[in-house]
Design an enzyme around this catalytic site. Structure first.
Site, PDB file in Angstrom:
ATOM      1  N   CYS A 178       0.933  -0.902   0.142  1.00 30.09           N
ATOM      2  CA  CYS A 178      -0.182   0.170  -0.141  1.00 30.09           C
ATOM      3  C   CYS A 178       1.207   0.885   0.228  1.00 30.09           C
ATOM      4  O   CYS A 178       0.624   2.451  -1.558  1.00 30.09           O
ATOM      5  CB  CYS A 178      -1.000   0.159   0.985  1.00 30.09           C
TER       6      CYS A 178
ATOM      7  N   HIS B 200      -1.141 -15.245  19.297  1.00 36.59           N
ATOM      8  CA  HIS B 200      -0.922 -15.938  20.640  1.00 36.59           C
ATOM      9  C   HIS B 200      -2.326 -15.632  21.158  1.00 36.59           C
ATOM     10  O   HIS B 200      -2.576 -17.280  21.989  1.00 36.59           O
ATOM     11  CB  HIS B 200       0.012 -15.455  21.305  1.00 36.59           C
ATOM     12  N   GLU B 201      -2.736 -14.775  21.577  1.00 30.45           N
ATOM     13  CA  GLU B 201      -3.808 -14.416  22.448  1.00 30.45           C
ATOM     14  C   GLU B 201      -4.851 -15.596  21.238  1.00 30.45           C
ATOM     15  O   GLU B 201      -5.842 -16.166  22.605  1.00 30.45           O
ATOM     16  CB  GLU B 201      -4.202 -12.848  22.219  1.00 30.45           C
TER      17      GLU B 201
ATOM     18  N   HIS C  45      -4.760 -18.931  22.395  1.00 31.26           N
ATOM     19  CA  HIS C  45      -5.359 -18.917  23.258  1.00 31.26           C
ATOM     20  C   HIS C  45      -7.156 -18.945  23.487  1.00 31.26           C
ATOM     21  O   HIS C  45      -8.362 -19.713  24.166  1.00 31.26           O
ATOM     22  CB  HIS C  45      -5.713 -17.858  24.852  1.00 31.26           C
TER      23      HIS C  45
ATOM     24  N   HIS D   4       0.745 -23.105  26.592  1.00 26.97           N
ATOM     25  CA  HIS D   4       1.628 -22.502  25.904  1.00 26.97           C
ATOM     26  C   HIS D   4       2.327 -24.177  25.744  1.00 26.97           C
ATOM     27  O   HIS D   4       2.428 -25.004  26.589  1.00 26.97           O
ATOM     28  CB  HIS D   4       2.630 -22.117  27.261  1.00 26.97           C
TER      29      HIS D   4
END
Length: 955
Positions: A132, A345-346, A349, A355
């Site tokens: 862009c 990562h979140e 969960h 982990h």
């Protein structure tokens, strides 16, 4: 308080607050630095070269392109393709006015500038770029070599390229100590499916593509961090989503943006340095947003710096949840890849991933490691691993992620319409890709039209170019809280995956559906302690969890402190079980045993505690807490660490409109039982819902089969009854009236009682052995000519009183079997028939039944004294007991007869061996057909009588 939600199981990904930004080179050439004593390239100034595969008319952002860049003296050829699935058709952008009013716009269908690709002739390579405002992105050459490219500030066409490890931030950590592999295995037990589930997901369902409709939000501080430039802020968030989409493609998950929002005039929810309060405030705001804009997951990108090393927070196993599907992420890097790694990562969960343990990740730490690692890599992780794949599968099998099966509608896909892009768009009947790659027999790839005779070309409701009939099952019910989907007959695609509304009873009323799952205390105890474990009495929860310490609590509050459980919330704190095992399944977990007195006896309450490092203690809630969605009482469910009434789910209100003939789905529409029609299940129909499609009509096959079987059984019974009636009629005829070959074949229907107390005229008549079983006597058959008249008894049969008393059994048997001439039956050669040409067939095996009914009365009047009373006759010496006194030499002749119209019951009047009247007697001889032939023996000096009482009786 919501911040202490026990079942949320939050995991925090900790990174550094700010990485070291690579220093841009102002002059062309090489800039070297020293690291660990050896010179390495820091960054390089290049001018990428574009080569498009489009027509001579050059497009600003071509669909496919070739990009050549130089890195460390090596030319890399990048094959790029526009990520056409990045934006959902309902994609919108929202910002706010100074008065706080939202302004929502639909972006024009213009060419976007986000690409995925590979490095030519390099296996396992990957490219993620945006074009862009210059070229910016990540080039992964191998598992241990990757480059970052970005435009040089204040320069036209010049770019910086450098190794990704030079983005290295100070390391952080999160949750578990990833050097202990068994911790992860224990946590995985929470996502395993109970053994009582009716049905597991099919393997093809696990491997099929999943779609997350993502809503991204930038808070006011993030907007300020991007110099209050709306376009720059939006561009960064889209670039983050493009990275995350690339990360998740390895797990067969696509990320599609359905909305992007920038808070341009203040925050719409509370955002603070406390990640807990920020998360719960954002999730509360997101619930209100759902009513206006549907999405599967929402993520907040904030410019706020959280306390400590925390940069991200999200609930565990919350994807698709109305209440908890989301997370908060701190923008800790000027490069979008850093925030993308945190958000991936979140979201992991949310997908139920914990982990990584030490042996899960094969990516080197120097290249960032794995996304779900507890500690950050160098610089940022970019890949998932096999352990993450297994965790995701377990989560999906347990009922999570129910919203991920529906593909976003691509008919108005952001980025422009084009035949051959593989997506069905307005004006297209089908789209199977480019002509050289299309192998769909139903679609014409040159113009995206259906071939002659075809009704469809794509979708699970399309078979051999024809639409499947309405009511055809296209997605099975995977588990208790799921609902099946059926083809509509109008669309080739299966309807969106729906499931039962949160708060709907399941497991026979022992649990409630929550987010597509049905969780019980029994299941959780068995996951912690193994088979045989069971939940402890309620008193255990109340005694242990009111302490508010590490071993008994209801989670943590906004400040990360353990929270005491109120008595009503005790069953939503640390789970208490009973088990004979010495310790929990996880090696790092220790049992916390508490003994209480209940009803005068000791009860052992067993909880668990997992040891973690000091830095982890405040970053992750205890996984031994009762899971959100577990039933904690009548009409109550554990939610955010509290035992709350299920009324907040509004299940009861929704269920009333289904009139007791259906359940509410997660769209709050009725899914009707078979026999009732949607939308309110109050009229006859086939069942289903307006969302899941119509159910098929009830099959008449089982009904027809049942009727046919009943008719067949009835016909067989009637045939058997008819045969028995015919046998009874034939068996009652005279033997003389039947052919000689058939006389004894129809004697089976006669019944012979095996009970001496049947009420017959002569109760001493028995056809039993001393053991109570009928004894078959086999004697040769006595034959006579058919023209021979039946024998007559002697004329003086009724004179002279009663016949002589019967002999004792042993004497009678000896007399019958005596070889003397007086006991032989006289036969003449002239009375014998020639032997049969073939052996007589054996008698049929017929069931002989008992008859305990009273005998029928005689059909004719009996004489006044048919059987005079017995009297003893003198026996001169040496006289045979079978001959009257004064009789001459015995010249007896056997006569066999069957009385006309005699019934089986009347045939029992005569007992074998009974002395006949006036010197005659009846005796029994065996036949070859196992019949008892009662024979009348006449003495020579007596004249035969017209009447007799000896009959042919069954054995």
């Amino acid at each position: 308080m919501p911040g202490g939600a026990g079942a949320a199981r939050l995991c925090l990904l900790a990174f550094a607050l700010q990485p070291l930004r690579p220093r841009a080179a102002r002059e062309p050439g090489w800039t070297r630095g020293s690291e660990e004593g050896s010179p390495k390239l820091q960054h390089e100034l290049i001018i990428p070269q574009w080569k498009t595969s489009e027509s001579p008319v050059r497009e600003k952002h071509p669909l496919k392109a070739e990009l050549r860049v130089m890195a460390e003296g090596r030319e890399l050829i990048l094959d790029l393709e526009k990520n056409e699935q990045l934006f959902a058709p309902s994609y919108t952008e929202t910002h706010y006015t100074s008065s706080g009013n939202p302004q929502t716009t639909t972006r024009k269908l213009e060419d976007h500038c986000f690409y995925h690709g590979t490095v030519r002739e390099t296996e396992l390579s990957s490219v993620t770029l945006s074009t862009c405002r210059g070229i910016r992105g990540l080039i992964t050459v191998s598992s241990n070599l990757s480059y970052v490219i970005e435009p040089l500030p204040d320069s036209k066409g010049q770019h910086l390229i450098y190794r990704s490890e030079h983005l290295k931030p100070p390391p952080g950590n999160c949750g578990f100590e990833h050097s202990k592999p068994t911790t992860r295995d224990w946590a995985l037990q929470f996502t395993q499916q109970t053994k009582k589930r009716p049905r597991r997901m099919k393997r093809e369902d696990l491997n099929s593509m999943k779609y997350v409709e993502l809503y991204l939000v930038a808070d006011y501080l993030e907007f300020q961090k991007n110099r209050r430039d709306q376009d720059a802020t939006k561009h960064k968030l889209i670039e983050i989503a493009n990275y995350v989409d690339k990360f998740y493609r390895s797990l067969n998950i696509r990320i599609a943006l359905v909305g992007l929002e920038v808070w341009t005039h203040g925050n719409m929810c509370e955002v603070s340095e406390n990640p807990y309060s920020t998360l719960w405030s954002f999730l509360s705001w997101r619930r209100k947003l759902l009513a206006q804009k549907y999405h599967d997951n929402a993520q907040l990108i904030t410019g706020m710096s959280f306390h400590g090393t925390t940069i991200g927070l999200a609930p565990l196993m919350a994807m698709c949840s109305v209440y908890q599907s989301g997370g908060v992420n701190m923008d800790h890097s000027e490069n979008a890849i850093g925030v993308a790694a945190t958000m991936a990562h979140e979201m992991g969960h949310n997908f139920g991933m914990t982990h990584d343990s030490a042996d899960c990740c094969s990516a080197s730490a120097a290249d960032g490691g794995c996304i779900m690692a507890a500690a950050t890599g160098h610089p940022f992780p970019k890949v998932f691993n096999g352990c993450n794949r297994r965790e995701l599968d377990r989560y999906l099998q347990s009922g999570g992620g129910m919203c991920l099966s529906n593909m976003p509608d691509t008919r108005m896909l952001y980025g422009g319409r084009r035949c051959g892009n593989g997506y069905l768009e307005d004006g297209e009947e089908c789209d199977c890709g480019e002509e050289e790659e299309c192998n769909n027999p139903c679609c014409n790839a040159s113009n995206c039209t259906l071939r002659p005779g075809a009704e469809c070309a794509h979708g699970s409701c399309c078979h051999q170019c024809k639409l499947l009939a309405p009511g055809t099952l296209c997605r099975e019910q995977a588990r208790q809280c799921d609902l099946p989907e059926f083809c509509t007959g109008k669309s080739p695609h299966c309807p969106t995956n729906f499931y039962q509304m949160d708060g709907t009873p399941c497991e026979g009323g022992q649990a409630y559906c929550y987010n597509g799952m049905c969780l019980t205390y029994q299941e959780q105890c068995q996951q912690l302690w193994g088979p045989g474990a069971r939940p402890a009495p309620d008193l255990c929860f109340e005694k242990v969890n009111v302490a508010g310490d590490t071993f008994g609590n209801c989670g943590k509050d906004m400040n990360g402190e353990h929270r005491k459980c109120n008595m009503r919330d005790a069953k939503c704190g640390k789970i208490q079980c009973q088990s004979s095992e010495a310790r929990p399944l996880e090696s790092n977990a220790v049992p916390i045993d508490t003994t209480i007195i209940m009803n005068g006896r000791q009860i052992q309450c067993r909880g668990t505690h997992v040891y973690r490092g000091p830095e982890e203690e405040g970053d992750m809630l205890d996984p031994g807490l009762v899971m959100t969605g577990t039933k904690c009482g009548y009409n109550h469910i554990c939610f955010e660490g509290q035992c709350r009434n299920t009324s907040f789910f509004e299940t009861e209100g929704c269920g009333k409109k289904c009139n007791g003939h259906g359940v509410c789905n997660n769209n709050q529409n009725c899914h009707c039982l078979p026999g009732w029609a949607p939308p309110f299940c109050n009229t006859p129909g086939h069942g289903g819902s307006i969302d899941s499609g119509p159910m098929p009509p009830e099959s008449v096959g089982p009904v027809v089969a049942g009727v046919l079987v009943a008719i067949l059984v009835l016909a067989v019974l009637m045939l058997m009854y008819y045969c028995c009636r015919q046998n009874n009629k034939l068996g009652q005829l005279k033997p003389s009236a039947l052919p000689s070959k058939l006389r004894q074949q129809f004697s089976c229907p006669f019944r012979v009682s095996q009970n001496s107390g049947t009420g017959h005229a002569n109760p001493t008549f028995k056809l039993q052995t001393p053991q109570g079983k009928r004894k078959v006597i086999n004697t040769p058959e006595i034959l006579r000519k058919p023209s021979q008249p039946p024998p007559r008894p002697p004329p003086d049969y009724l004179r002279g009183g009663s016949p002589p008393a019967p002999l004792p059994a042993h004497l009678s048997r000896a007399a019958r079997n005596s070889p003397g001439p007086g006991s032989q039956i006289e036969r003449t050669e002239s009375s014998r028939r020639p032997p049969p040409s073939r052996p007589i067939p054996p008698a049929p095996n017929c069931i002989v039944s008992q008859d305990f009914s009273r005998p029928r009365p005689p059909q004719k009047a009996l004489p006044a004294n048919p059987v005079p009373g017995r009297r003893s006759l003198p026996r001169p010496g040496g006289a045979s007991p079978l001959r009257p006194p004064g009789a001459g030499p015995q010249q007896s002749r056997p006569l066999a007869a069957l009385a006309p119209k005699v019934s089986p019951r009347e045939a029992l009047k005569v007992k074998a061996g009974t002395r006949g009247l006036q010197g005659g007697r009846c005796r029994v001889e065996k036949t070859k057909q196992f019949m008892l032939l009662v024979v009348w023996t006449e003495l020579p000096e007596q004249k035969p009588r017209a009447k007799h009482s000896c009959f042919l009786v069954p054995a």
